[in-house]
Design a protein around this motif. Structure first.
Motif, PDB file in Angstrom:
ATOM      1  N   GLN A   1     -90.735  -5.570  23.595  1.00 30.01           N
ATOM      2  CA  GLN A   1     -90.198  -6.759  22.919  1.00 30.01           C
ATOM      3  C   GLN A   1     -89.716  -7.819  23.906  1.00 30.01           C
ATOM      4  OE1 GLN A   1     -86.936  -5.808  20.326  1.00 30.01           O
ATOM      5  NE2 GLN A   1     -87.551  -7.322  18.811  1.00 30.01           N
TER       6      GLN A   1
ATOM      7  N   ARG B   1     -96.306   2.490  20.983  1.00 30.47           N
ATOM      8  CA  ARG B   1     -96.291   1.081  20.562  1.00 30.47           C
ATOM      9  C   ARG B   1     -95.406   0.891  19.331  1.00 30.47           C
ATOM     10  NH1 ARG B   1     -99.927   0.328  16.174  1.00 30.47           N
ATOM     11  NH2 ARG B   1    -100.965   2.298  15.765  1.00 30.47           N
ATOM     12  N   LEU B   2     -95.269   1.943  18.511  1.00 29.50           N
ATOM     13  CA  LEU B   2     -94.427   1.835  17.317  1.00 29.50           C
ATOM     14  C   LEU B   2     -92.956   2.008  17.718  1.00 29.50           C
ATOM     15  CD1 LEU B   2     -96.544   3.910  14.769  1.00 29.50           C
ATOM     16  CD2 LEU B   2     -96.430   1.431  15.021  1.00 29.50           C
ATOM     17  N   PRO B   3     -92.027   1.431  16.934  1.00 24.14           N
ATOM     18  CA  PRO B   3     -90.620   1.472  17.352  1.00 24.14           C
ATOM     19  C   PRO B   3     -89.886   2.757  16.963  1.00 24.14           C
ATOM     20  CG  PRO B   3     -90.842   0.161  15.372  1.00 24.14           C
ATOM     21  CD  PRO B   3     -92.232   0.589  15.738  1.00 24.14           C
ATOM     22  N   ALA B   4     -90.620   3.734  16.446  1.00 19.44           N
ATOM     23  CA  ALA B   4     -89.991   5.019  16.100  1.00 19.44           C
ATOM     24  C   ALA B   4     -90.981   6.127  16.412  1.00 19.44           C
ATOM     25  CB  ALA B   4     -89.599   5.043  14.623  1.00 19.44           C
TER      26      ALA B   4
ATOM     27  N   LEU C   1     -89.920   3.558  23.179  1.00 19.88           N
ATOM     28  CA  LEU C   1     -90.598   3.256  21.908  1.00 19.88           C
ATOM     29  C   LEU C   1     -90.700   1.741  21.745  1.00 19.88           C
ATOM     30  CD1 LEU C   1     -88.750   5.933  19.747  1.00 19.88           C
ATOM     31  CD2 LEU C   1     -91.060   6.077  20.703  1.00 19.88           C
TER      32      LEU C   1
ATOM     33  N   PHE D   1     -91.632   8.728  11.146  1.00 16.20           N
ATOM     34  CA  PHE D   1     -90.526   9.429  11.796  1.00 16.20           C
ATOM     35  C   PHE D   1     -89.946  10.540  10.938  1.00 16.20           C
ATOM     36  CE2 PHE D   1     -88.337   6.505   9.096  1.00 16.20           C
ATOM     37  CZ  PHE D   1     -87.081   7.046   8.873  1.00 16.20           C
ATOM     38  N   SER D   2     -90.172  10.464   9.606  1.00 14.96           N
ATOM     39  CA  SER D   2     -89.550  11.470   8.739  1.00 14.96           C
ATOM     40  C   SER D   2     -90.521  12.598   8.370  1.00 14.96           C
ATOM     41  CB  SER D   2     -89.010  10.792   7.473  1.00 14.96           C
ATOM     42  OG  SER D   2     -90.061  10.110   6.823  1.00 14.96           O
TER      43      SER D   2
END
Lengths: 276, 76
Positions: A80, A32-35, A63, A42-43
Motif C-alpha cells: 500500500q 497480495r491479499l490483506p488477510a 500481507l 481467512f475464516s
C-alpha cells in the motif's frame, strides 16, 4: 534477513511456513491479499488453525503485498505504501492453482462469451450474476461441483458435466442424480457467435453437439506462477502447489512438508557451496 | 466485522470514528488501511434504508441515553 520468502498465504503457504518455522528457519510470508487464507478466505476451517499456528511460531507476515520478481536474493513487490524489497536466501512459491484453460484442455472452436473458468464463475454467481440456464461444466472435481451448486441456486435448470478426464469426486462424495454426467466424455470444441451456443462432446470415438448457454471450465488443476524469476523451480526456488483438493489439514501438511524438505535441502546445498 | 467482495472475504476493524466533512470511519481491511466517508446525503440514504423496527430500537436507545444523561446531570 529471513531464510525464506514464501509467496502465498493460502493453505499451502501457511502449512509451508509452519513446516519451515518448525525446522528453525525464519520466514517472511507474503500475499497480495490483506488477510491470510488465500482465495478460500481467512475464516476457512482449514486456514484458521494453520494461520494461528504460523503466528505462534513467529512468521513475519507481509500481507497486502504483491510479489513481482525474485532477483539476486531479493523478492521485489509493492504494498500500500509503495515498492518493497525482501532479502532472503530462498524463495518458496505457493501462489495457488487454477483450472485449465480452453487451450490447455485442447478445446477448439470459437472464443465466445459465456465461457468462464470455474474460479471466475463462482465469484460472478456469488455476486448475483446468472451465467446461464443450461450450463455445461467441463470437469467433475470440487471446482466443478461447487460451480454447479451455485449455478443451480442462482436459477440454472439443467446442469451437464463433461469430465474431460477429471477423476471426479472421491469416495463418499455425493453427485446428485439430477445432474447429467457424460462419463468418459470430453469437450472437443465450442460453437457460438457473441455467446456460446453449444459444445461438441466426444465420447467413444463419436462426436455430437450439446446445446448450452454457458460453459464453466473446471477441469484439471495447474499452478498459478506469476512471480518473475520464479516460474520454474531451481537452486533457490521451490514450488509448493496443492494439485489435489485437500480434505484435511493433514493433507495440506503432507504436501507442504514434501516441498519444505526440498527447500531445506537446497538451502543446505547453498550453504555448502558458500563454505566451499 | 467482515467485508465480502469478489476477491474474497476480509476482516474489517474500526479504529477511529470522527466528524470531518461528514462522518469518517478509519479502520483496517485485513492489513490495508481504509477510510469510509459518509456525507450528509449518504446518512439520509442510510436512514431511509434502515428498517422501521431498527429505527424504533435506535430511537428508544437514544431517548434512554438522553434520560440517563439528564438524570445524572440533575440536582442531588
Amino acid at each position: 534477513m529471513p531464510d525464506v520468502a514464501l509467496v502465498g498465504a493460502g493453505l499451502a503457504g501457511l502449512a509451508g511456513a509452519c513446516s519451515l518455522l518448525r525446522r528453525g528457519l525464519e520466514v517472511a510470508l507474503v500475499d497480495r491479499l490483506p488477510a491470510e487464507g488465500g482465495l478460500r478466505g481467512f475464516s476457512h476451517p482449514l486456514a484458521r488453525p494453520l494461520a494461528r499456528e504460523a503466528r505462534g511460531l513467529g512468521v513475519a507476515f507481509a500481507l497486502g503485498t504483491t510479489a513481482l520478481e525474485w532477483s539476486g536474493g531479493r523478492l521485489l513487490g509493492v504494498d500500500q505504501d509503495g515498492a518493497v524489497s525482501i532479502p532472503a536466501r530462498h524463495l518458496v512459491l505457493a501462489t495457488g492453482t487454477r483450472p485449465c484453460t480452453e487451450a490447455e484442455l485442447r478445446i477448439a472452436g470459437a472464443r465466445c462469451g459465456g465461457v468462464v473458468p470455474a474460479t471466475v464463475a463462482v465469484h460472478l454467481v456469488e455476486g448475483g450474476a446468472l451465467l446461464g440456464m443450461r450450463p455445461v461444466i467441463v470437469g467433475l472435481g470440487s471446482w466443478a461441483r461447487r460451480a454447479a451448486r451455485l449455478l443451480e441456486a442462482a436459477g440454472a435448470r439443467e446442469v451437464t458435466f463433461v469430465p474431460n478426464g477429471d477423476p471426479g469426486p472421491g469416495e463418499g462424495a455425493v453427485v446428485p442424480s439430477r445432474w447429467r454426467v457424460m462419463r468418459g466424455a470430453r469437450v472437443a470444441a465450442i460453437r457460438g457467435g457473441g455467446r456460446v451456443e453449444a459444445v461438441e462432446v466426444e465420447s467413444g470415438g463419436e462426436r455430437r453437439w450439446v446445446p448450452c448457454d454457458a460453459v464453466v471450465l473446471a477441469a484439471g488443476r495447474v499452478p498459478v506462477r506469476n512471480v518473475r524469476g520464479a516460474l520454474a523451480p531451481g537452486p533457490d526456488v521451490t514450488h509448493l502447489f496443492l494439485l489435489d483438493e485437500p480434505a484435511s489439514v493433514g493433507d495440506v501438511r503432507r504436501a507442504a512438508d514434501e516441498a519444505v524438505a526440498r527447500a531445506h535441502r537446497a538451502l543446505a546445498d547453498g550453504r555448502e557451496r558458500a563454505a566451499g | 466485522m467482515r467485508v465480502s467482495s469478489p476477491i474474497g472475504e476480509f476482516p474489517f476493524s474500526v479504529e477511529r470514528v470522527r466528524w470531518r466533512d461528514g462522518l469518517r470511519v478509519d479502520g483496517r481491511l485485513g492489513t490495508w488501511r481504509v477510510h469510509v466517508r459518509l456525507e450528509a446525503a449518504d446518512l439520509r440514504q442510510l436512514a431511509r434504508l434502515v428498517p422501521p423496527k431498527a429505527k424504533a430500537v435506535l430511537a428508544g436507545a437514544l431517548v434512554l441515553a438522553l434520560l440517563l444523561r439528564s438524570n445524572r446531570g440533575g440536582p442531588g
